[in-house]
Design a protein around this motif. Structure first.
Motif, mmCIF file in Angstrom:
data_model
loop_
_atom_site.group_PDB
_atom_site.id
_atom_site.type_symbol
_atom_site.label_atom_id
_atom_site.label_comp_id
_atom_site.label_asym_id
_atom_site.label_seq_id
_atom_site.Cartn_x
_atom_site.Cartn_y
_atom_site.Cartn_z
ATOM 1 N N ASP A 1 -9.010 2.312 -19.155
ATOM 2 C CA ASP A 1 -9.509 2.402 -17.784
ATOM 3 C C ASP A 1 -11.029 2.393 -17.722
ATOM 4 O OD1 ASP A 1 -7.285 2.236 -16.176
ATOM 5 O OD2 ASP A 1 -6.874 4.382 -16.197
ATOM 6 N N GLN A 2 -11.678 2.938 -18.743
ATOM 7 C CA GLN A 2 -13.149 2.848 -18.777
ATOM 8 C C GLN A 2 -13.586 1.388 -18.911
ATOM 9 O OE1 GLN A 2 -11.298 5.224 -20.301
ATOM 10 N NE2 GLN A 2 -12.597 6.852 -21.135
ATOM 11 N N ARG A 3 -12.883 0.651 -19.770
ATOM 12 C CA ARG A 3 -13.233 -0.762 -19.939
ATOM 13 C C ARG A 3 -12.929 -1.545 -18.660
ATOM 14 N NH1 ARG A 3 -10.556 0.340 -24.725
ATOM 15 N NH2 ARG A 3 -8.760 -0.986 -24.220
ATOM 16 N N ARG A 4 -11.805 -1.236 -18.032
ATOM 17 C CA ARG A 4 -11.464 -1.918 -16.783
ATOM 18 C C ARG A 4 -12.509 -1.640 -15.708
ATOM 19 N NH1 ARG A 4 -6.376 -4.057 -16.068
ATOM 20 N NH2 ARG A 4 -6.432 -3.590 -13.834
ATOM 21 N N ALA A 5 -12.921 -0.400 -15.579
ATOM 22 C CA ALA A 5 -13.910 -0.049 -14.561
ATOM 23 C C ALA A 5 -15.224 -0.789 -14.799
ATOM 24 C CB ALA A 5 -14.136 1.459 -14.544
ATOM 25 N N SER A 6 -15.595 -0.946 -16.066
ATOM 26 C CA SER A 6 -16.854 -1.632 -16.374
ATOM 27 C C SER A 6 -16.826 -3.104 -15.984
ATOM 28 C CB SER A 6 -17.167 -1.495 -17.871
ATOM 29 O OG SER A 6 -16.307 -2.316 -18.651
ATOM 30 N N MET A 7 -15.597 -3.632 -15.795
ATOM 31 C CA MET A 7 -15.451 -5.044 -15.432
ATOM 32 C C MET A 7 -14.879 -5.206 -14.019
ATOM 33 S SD MET A 7 -16.684 -6.479 -18.077
ATOM 34 C CE MET A 7 -16.207 -8.206 -18.204
ATOM 35 N N ASP A 8 -14.999 -4.163 -13.221
ATOM 36 C CA ASP A 8 -14.577 -4.205 -11.811
ATOM 37 C C ASP A 8 -13.082 -4.455 -11.638
ATOM 38 O OD1 ASP A 8 -17.203 -3.748 -11.064
ATOM 39 O OD2 ASP A 8 -17.659 -5.879 -10.790
ATOM 40 N N LEU A 9 -12.269 -3.916 -12.544
ATOM 41 C CA LEU A 9 -10.819 -3.978 -12.420
ATOM 42 C C LEU A 9 -10.293 -2.615 -12.003
ATOM 43 C CD1 LEU A 9 -9.939 -6.006 -15.644
ATOM 44 C CD2 LEU A 9 -9.932 -6.855 -13.288
ATOM 45 N N MET A 10 -9.229 -2.589 -11.214
ATOM 46 C CA MET A 10 -8.653 -1.330 -10.740
ATOM 47 C C MET A 10 -8.029 -0.547 -11.898
ATOM 48 S SD MET A 10 -5.059 -2.436 -8.921
ATOM 49 C CE MET A 10 -5.887 -3.500 -7.733
ATOM 50 N N PRO A 11 -7.843 0.764 -11.733
ATOM 51 C CA PRO A 11 -7.181 1.551 -12.778
ATOM 52 C C PRO A 11 -5.831 0.950 -13.162
ATOM 53 C CG PRO A 11 -8.136 3.008 -11.143
ATOM 54 C CD PRO A 11 -8.283 1.601 -10.608
ATOM 55 N N LEU A 12 -5.492 1.069 -14.426
ATOM 56 C CA LEU A 12 -4.298 0.406 -14.935
ATOM 57 C C LEU A 12 -3.034 0.896 -14.239
ATOM 58 C CD1 LEU A 12 -3.264 -1.659 -16.954
ATOM 59 C CD2 LEU A 12 -3.065 0.179 -18.642
ATOM 60 N N ALA A 13 -2.935 2.184 -13.930
ATOM 61 C CA ALA A 13 -1.736 2.702 -13.274
ATOM 62 C C ALA A 13 -1.526 2.048 -11.913
ATOM 63 C CB ALA A 13 -1.831 4.218 -13.129
ATOM 64 N N ASP A 14 -2.605 1.834 -11.161
ATOM 65 C CA ASP A 14 -2.491 1.178 -9.861
ATOM 66 C C ASP A 14 -2.086 -0.282 -10.028
ATOM 67 O OD1 ASP A 14 -3.245 3.499 -8.525
ATOM 68 O OD2 ASP A 14 -5.380 2.979 -8.600
ATOM 69 N N TYR A 15 -2.649 -0.909 -11.032
ATOM 70 C CA TYR A 15 -2.304 -2.307 -11.312
ATOM 71 C C TYR A 15 -0.831 -2.440 -11.696
ATOM 72 C CZ TYR A 15 -2.572 -6.868 -13.687
ATOM 73 O OH TYR A 15 -2.375 -8.160 -14.098
ATOM 74 N N GLN A 16 -0.346 -1.536 -12.551
ATOM 75 C CA GLN A 16 1.052 -1.559 -12.952
ATOM 76 C C GLN A 16 1.970 -1.360 -11.751
ATOM 77 O OE1 GLN A 16 0.623 1.503 -15.960
ATOM 78 N NE2 GLN A 16 1.027 0.027 -17.592
ATOM 79 N N CYS A 17 1.570 -0.472 -10.847
ATOM 80 C CA CYS A 17 2.376 -0.230 -9.653
ATOM 81 C C CYS A 17 2.460 -1.485 -8.807
ATOM 82 C CB CYS A 17 1.774 0.924 -8.848
ATOM 83 S SG CYS A 17 2.719 1.331 -7.354
ATOM 84 N N MET B 1 0.831 -1.194 0.000
ATOM 85 C CA MET B 1 0.000 0.000 0.000
ATOM 86 C C MET B 1 0.881 1.265 0.000
ATOM 87 S SD MET B 1 -3.153 -0.963 -0.138
ATOM 88 C CE MET B 1 -4.260 -2.322 0.273
ATOM 89 N N LYS B 2 2.016 1.206 0.714
ATOM 90 C CA LYS B 2 2.905 2.372 0.757
ATOM 91 C C LYS B 2 3.526 2.618 -0.612
ATOM 92 C CE LYS B 2 4.078 1.997 5.657
ATOM 93 N NZ LYS B 2 5.184 1.770 6.627
ATOM 94 N N ALA B 3 3.873 1.535 -1.311
ATOM 95 C CA ALA B 3 4.502 1.693 -2.619
ATOM 96 C C ALA B 3 3.512 2.180 -3.668
ATOM 97 C CB ALA B 3 5.110 0.358 -3.064
ATOM 98 N N CYS B 4 2.234 1.845 -3.492
ATOM 99 C CA CYS B 4 1.203 2.179 -4.479
ATOM 100 C C CYS B 4 0.024 2.838 -3.758
ATOM 101 C CB CYS B 4 0.744 0.927 -5.214
ATOM 102 S SG CYS B 4 2.090 -0.057 -5.935
ATOM 103 N N PRO B 5 0.090 4.133 -3.483
ATOM 104 C CA PRO B 5 -0.925 4.803 -2.658
ATOM 105 C C PRO B 5 -2.342 4.687 -3.199
ATOM 106 C CG PRO B 5 1.015 6.195 -2.928
ATOM 107 C CD PRO B 5 1.186 5.039 -3.867
ATOM 108 N N GLY B 6 -2.506 4.585 -4.507
ATOM 109 C CA GLY B 6 -3.856 4.523 -5.066
ATOM 110 C C GLY B 6 -4.599 3.245 -4.747
ATOM 111 N N LEU B 7 -3.882 2.227 -4.295
ATOM 112 C CA LEU B 7 -4.527 0.937 -4.051
ATOM 113 C C LEU B 7 -5.459 0.963 -2.849
ATOM 114 C CD1 LEU B 7 -1.582 -1.559 -4.659
ATOM 115 C CD2 LEU B 7 -3.465 -1.008 -6.184
ATOM 116 N N GLY B 8 -5.121 1.767 -1.847
ATOM 117 C CA GLY B 8 -5.902 1.769 -0.623
ATOM 118 C C GLY B 8 -7.353 2.135 -0.851
#
Length: 221
Positions: free
Chosen positions: A177-193, A1-8
């Motif tokens: 990210d719109q497609r990811r959100a529609s399928m309940d996936l986190m934003p791509l930047a957070d996933y990459q982190c 969580m510290k390395a990727c703040p958007g995940l929290g």
């Protein structure tokens, strides 16, 4: 969580799949408890093999080979189950049993035709119970890549020579990210982190693997 703040924030709004499945399965009497137990054991073996490979940044040939052996055994077993009685349902094995069956399919890359066939079944169940949109999205990406097409949701990465994750080709990145959100996936930047953190060689491997599961990324599941 510290390395990727958007995940929290994302994790707080999206209960982990195992917790959601436990709530859904509470008090449920499944019709095939033996199959549910076998799926649980094979799902645990799948994740254990991946955690070991991840510990070395996916660069240990022995760990990677062991993971492939587990995948091959799970594939042969699940294909026989599906041929005999179809893809498991929540009534038969519970929500967690379905999730474990999906996990085995997701890692059945040596048989893309089987993955594609199961994907059609899961898509037909989306309107009902027992199938997560995120699972359909991740399997869709696997099937598309196996067909030589760009993935749709950006869920699939491969390790580079230094062990860092590199995205597989993805269609229309401007709207991923719109497609990811529609399928309940986190934003791509957070996933990459999360992937960068998880795939980096580390001493704290067990903690990293657990954090990835707690957040519910599309890395393993």
């Amino acid at each position: 969580m510290k390395a990727c703040p958007g995940l929290g924030g994302w994790a707080a709004m999206h209960p982990h799949v195992d917790e959601a499945n436990a709530r859904e399965d509470a008090g449920r009497r499944v019709t095939d408890p033996a199959l549910r137990r076998e799926l649980a054991a094979r799902g645990e073996a799948d994740q254990r093999a991946r955690d070991t490979a991840l510990a070395a940044g996916m660069r240990d040939p022995v760990a990677n080979k062991a993971m492939l052996v587990v995948d091959a055994d799970n594939l042969a077993w699940l294909k026989a189950v599906v041929a005999r009685q179809g893809f498991p349902t929540p009534d038969a094995v519970g929500a967690q049993g379905v999730a474990n069956a999906w996990l085995l399919v997701q890692h059945a890359d040596r048989d893309p035709a089987f993955q594609a066939a199961v994907l059609k079944t899961l898509e037909s169940r989306l309107a009902g119970s027992g199938v997560r949109k995120a699972d359909v999205a991740m399997l869709t990406d696997r099937v598309l890549l196996a067909q030589g097409k760009p993935q749709r949701y950006g869920s699939q990465f491969k390790p580079s020579q230094d062990g860092s994750p590199v995205s597989e080709p993805t269609e229309d990145m401007a709207h991923v990210d719109q497609r990811r959100a529609s399928m309940d996936l986190m934003p791509l930047a957070d996933y990459q982190c999360m992937l960068r953190f998880s795939y980096a060689p580390a001493q704290a491997t067990d903690a990293r693997a657990q954090q990835a599961r707690d957040v519910g990324t599309d890395r393993q599941r």
